[in-house]
Motif scaffolding. Structure first.
Motif, PDB file in Angstrom:
ATOM      1  N   GLY A  57      22.261 -33.726  15.595  1.00 22.48           N
ATOM      2  CA  GLY A  57      22.445 -34.864  15.917  1.00 22.48           C
ATOM      3  C   GLY A  57      23.866 -35.460  15.991  1.00 22.48           C
ATOM      4  N   VAL A  58      24.803 -34.536  15.387  1.00 24.18           N
ATOM      5  CA  VAL A  58      26.155 -34.769  15.509  1.00 24.18           C
ATOM      6  C   VAL A  58      26.737 -34.215  16.815  1.00 24.18           C
ATOM      7  N   LEU A  59      26.249 -33.094  17.667  1.00 23.85           N
ATOM      8  CA  LEU A  59      26.728 -32.910  18.977  1.00 23.85           C
ATOM      9  C   LEU A  59      26.235 -33.941  19.901  1.00 23.85           C
ATOM     10  N   ALA A  60      24.961 -34.409  19.706  1.00 26.69           N
ATOM     11  CA  ALA A  60      24.517 -35.582  20.495  1.00 26.69           C
ATOM     12  C   ALA A  60      25.410 -36.614  20.546  1.00 26.69           C
ATOM     13  N   ALA A  61      25.913 -37.102  19.412  1.00 23.43           N
ATOM     14  CA  ALA A  61      26.645 -38.284  19.098  1.00 23.43           C
ATOM     15  C   ALA A  61      27.873 -38.436  19.671  1.00 23.43           C
ATOM     16  N   THR A  62      28.458 -37.012  19.590  1.00 24.14           N
ATOM     17  CA  THR A  62      29.820 -36.876  20.076  1.00 24.14           C
ATOM     18  C   THR A  62      29.913 -36.507  21.696  1.00 24.14           C
ATOM     19  N   MET A  73      18.029 -40.187  13.098  1.00 25.36           N
ATOM     20  CA  MET A  73      18.818 -40.901  12.159  1.00 25.36           C
ATOM     21  C   MET A  73      20.370 -40.368  12.232  1.00 25.36           C
ATOM     22  N   THR A  74      20.638 -38.956  12.137  1.00 27.53           N
ATOM     23  CA  THR A  74      21.936 -38.468  12.422  1.00 27.53           C
ATOM     24  C   THR A  74      22.554 -38.934  13.627  1.00 27.53           C
ATOM     25  N   ARG A  75      22.097 -38.795  14.726  1.00 27.04           N
ATOM     26  CA  ARG A  75      22.717 -39.487  15.929  1.00 27.04           C
ATOM     27  C   ARG A  75      22.981 -40.764  16.030  1.00 27.04           C
ATOM     28  N   ALA A  76      21.933 -41.618  15.480  1.00 24.77           N
ATOM     29  CA  ALA A  76      22.486 -42.958  15.433  1.00 24.77           C
ATOM     30  C   ALA A  76      23.350 -43.330  14.336  1.00 24.77           C
ATOM     31  N   ALA A  77      23.461 -42.992  13.313  1.00 28.19           N
ATOM     32  CA  ALA A  77      24.438 -43.073  12.297  1.00 28.19           C
ATOM     33  C   ALA A  77      25.821 -42.682  12.705  1.00 28.19           C
ATOM     34  N   MET A  78      25.923 -41.467  13.272  1.00 26.68           N
ATOM     35  CA  MET A  78      27.027 -40.939  13.720  1.00 26.68           C
ATOM     36  C   MET A  78      27.846 -41.852  14.912  1.00 26.68           C
ATOM     37  N   ARG A 108      30.766 -37.859   6.640  1.00 29.90           N
ATOM     38  CA  ARG A 108      30.573 -38.125   5.240  1.00 29.90           C
ATOM     39  C   ARG A 108      30.013 -39.433   5.218  1.00 29.90           C
ATOM     40  N   ASN A 109      30.186 -40.578   5.861  1.00 26.91           N
ATOM     41  CA  ASN A 109      29.795 -42.042   5.764  1.00 26.91           C
ATOM     42  C   ASN A 109      28.407 -41.928   6.593  1.00 26.91           C
ATOM     43  N   ALA A 110      28.029 -41.355   7.375  1.00 25.73           N
ATOM     44  CA  ALA A 110      26.987 -41.243   8.220  1.00 25.73           C
ATOM     45  C   ALA A 110      25.885 -40.508   7.197  1.00 25.73           C
ATOM     46  N   LEU A 111      26.232 -39.710   6.248  1.00 25.03           N
ATOM     47  CA  LEU A 111      25.259 -38.816   5.503  1.00 25.03           C
ATOM     48  C   LEU A 111      24.625 -39.967   4.600  1.00 25.03           C
ATOM     49  N   LEU A 112      24.808 -40.962   4.396  1.00 27.26           N
ATOM     50  CA  LEU A 112      24.323 -42.127   3.474  1.00 27.26           C
ATOM     51  C   LEU A 112      23.039 -42.567   3.960  1.00 27.26           C
ATOM     52  N   VAL A 163      21.449 -40.801   6.413  1.00 28.69           N
ATOM     53  CA  VAL A 163      20.744 -39.443   6.675  1.00 28.69           C
ATOM     54  C   VAL A 163      19.945 -39.315   5.340  1.00 28.69           C
ATOM     55  N   LEU A 164      20.644 -39.385   4.078  1.00 28.10           N
ATOM     56  CA  LEU A 164      19.986 -39.029   2.894  1.00 28.10           C
ATOM     57  C   LEU A 164      18.911 -39.950   2.499  1.00 28.10           C
ATOM     58  N   THR A 165      18.854 -41.214   2.936  1.00 27.49           N
ATOM     59  CA  THR A 165      17.953 -42.048   2.950  1.00 27.49           C
ATOM     60  C   THR A 165      16.711 -41.590   3.569  1.00 27.49           C
ATOM     61  N   THR A 166      16.892 -41.002   4.777  1.00 25.45           N
ATOM     62  CA  THR A 166      15.755 -40.593   5.818  1.00 25.45           C
ATOM     63  C   THR A 166      15.136 -39.281   5.143  1.00 25.45           C
ATOM     64  N   LEU A 167      16.203 -38.327   4.736  1.00 28.97           N
ATOM     65  CA  LEU A 167      15.614 -37.150   3.917  1.00 28.97           C
ATOM     66  C   LEU A 167      14.808 -37.601   2.726  1.00 28.97           C
ATOM     67  N   GLY A 168      14.887 -38.388   2.024  1.00 27.64           N
ATOM     68  CA  GLY A 168      14.038 -38.873   1.038  1.00 27.64           C
ATOM     69  C   GLY A 168      12.634 -39.338   1.471  1.00 27.64           C
ATOM     70  N   MET A 169      12.636 -40.020   2.737  1.00 24.33           N
ATOM     71  CA  MET A 169      11.362 -40.380   3.233  1.00 24.33           C
ATOM     72  C   MET A 169      10.808 -39.261   3.965  1.00 24.33           C
ATOM     73  N   VAL A 170      11.524 -38.285   4.424  1.00 25.63           N
ATOM     74  CA  VAL A 170      10.974 -37.245   5.378  1.00 25.63           C
ATOM     75  C   VAL A 170      10.164 -36.253   4.247  1.00 25.63           C
ATOM     76  N   PHE A 171      10.892 -36.050   2.989  1.00 26.03           N
ATOM     77  CA  PHE A 171      10.498 -35.038   2.070  1.00 26.03           C
ATOM     78  C   PHE A 171       8.904 -35.783   1.625  1.00 26.03           C
TER      79      PHE A 171
END
Length: 339
Positions: A119-124, A223-228, A257-261, A263-271
């Motif tokens: 996701g980070v690579l796709a965003a950059t 979500m990582t791509r969109a947040a980044m 670090r700011n995008a991880l907020l 991503v963290l929400t998504t991780l909770g739903m994915v789990f």
């Protein structure tokens, strides 16, 4: 607000939800087709024997009385006895839960290791070949049912290539399970220093964990791509770049670090989704977790086992949400200041 006060507040807020889960599960299990008294009495039992079993199980009482008795038992730590196995539900869940957690956590770890860097690579590099690969993977992960992915992996890596062991549980008959410490075979085998059992456990868990990982990879990468992309277009990132900071510092110290907020929400739903998908994956790979236990209980109209499974899932979700709330404060100092 201190950390203990935050935990206490979240637990109090979760009590109405847990009570709702208990009530709804109790009513839905009573609506299941089949009669547990008939199952317990056996196929040769007559009507009188079935009536005696129903009376012994308390199923001839009114629903409010049954519910009050069930809640009273829960308050005393009694989750009932499974008709399918004859053991306490808490014993069955505690014996099977580590297998499901080990599978879910490893699947989530595989997804995180692949999805976040992707996701980070796709965003950059928007609209590059990396971005296109990310979109293809996300689309594939969303489109493929989890049971189909599992069967496909078994067919390719076990049947065709012979690289994976037979999908028949956590270990084959040639290996002995490590002494129980955590219930996680990978961890317990390392604690015992048994490298051979660790390798065998890893070989057996890899395909089912990869199945869950492919299922979880799509929403995390998206979500990582969109947040980044959102963070990289913000003013403070442009200011940091204009100040001459290194690209690595801007990308990982400020943007990620700011995008991880998000991503963290998504991780909770994915789990949470993975715990549900476990039911299918455990059946495909004959994994002795709580998912396969719940399916067997549903088939047998085993009220206590089904109710215990749903309650255990609800407690896991409450614990997960509490952990995510605490991680928010670790990642974002503004949340700690506002608490």
């Amino acid at each position: 607000m201190s950390g203990l006060a935050t935990i206490a507040k979240r637990l109090l807020e979760a009590l109405p939800t847990l009570f709702g889960v208990i009530l709804v599960t109790f009513m839905l299990t009573r609506a299941l087709p089949g009669d547990p008294a008939v199952f317990y009495a056996g196929p040769a039992a007559d009507a009188e024997s079935i009536a005696q079993v129903r009376h012994a199980m308390g199923l001839d009482r009114s629903l409010p009385v049954q519910f009050a008795s069930y809640v009273e038992g829960l308050a005393a730590g009694d989750w009932g006895v499974s008709l399918s196995t004859g053991r306490d539900v808490t014993e069955e869940l505690s014996r099977r839960l580590p297998a499901s957690l080990e599978l879910t956590l490893l699947g989530l770890l595989i997804a995180i290791v692949v999805a976040i860097p992707l996701g980070v690579l796709a965003a950059t590099r928007p609209n590059s070949w990396v971005d296109h690969i990310c979109r293809i993977i996300v689309t594939t992960g969303v489109s493929m049912p989890v049971f189909f992915t599992g069967l496909l992996l078994v067919y390719v890596f076990y049947y065709l290539l012979g690289w994976a062991p037979a999908p028949l549980g956590r270990l084959d008959f040639m290996h002995i399970a490590p002494d129980r410490v955590t219930g996680l075979y990978l961890v317990d085998s390392l604690i015992a220093g048994d490298v051979e059992v660790f390798r065998a456990s890893l070989a057996h868990i890899f395909l089912p964990a990869l199945t869950l990982g492919i299922f979880a990879l799509a929403p995390i990468a998206r979500m990582t791509r969109a947040a980044m992309l959102d963070v990289l277009s913000s003013d403070y990132i442009r200011t940091a770049r204009a100040s001459g900071l290194a690209t690595r510092t801007v990308l990982f110290t400020y943007a990620l670090r700011n995008a991880l907020l998000s991503v963290l929400t998504t991780l909770g739903m994915v789990f949470s989704f993975l715990l549900g998908a476990n039911v299918l994956v455990e059946k495909v790979f004959s994994w002795p977790g709580i998912g396969s236990f719940a399916i067997d209980a549903l088939v047998a109209s085993d009220y206590a086992a089904v109710q215990g499974f749903v309650l255990a899932m609800a407690l896991l979700f409450v614990t997960l949400n509490l952990t995510i709330d605490l991680l928010y404060a670790v990642i974002d100092p503004r949340i700690r200041a506002a608490s």
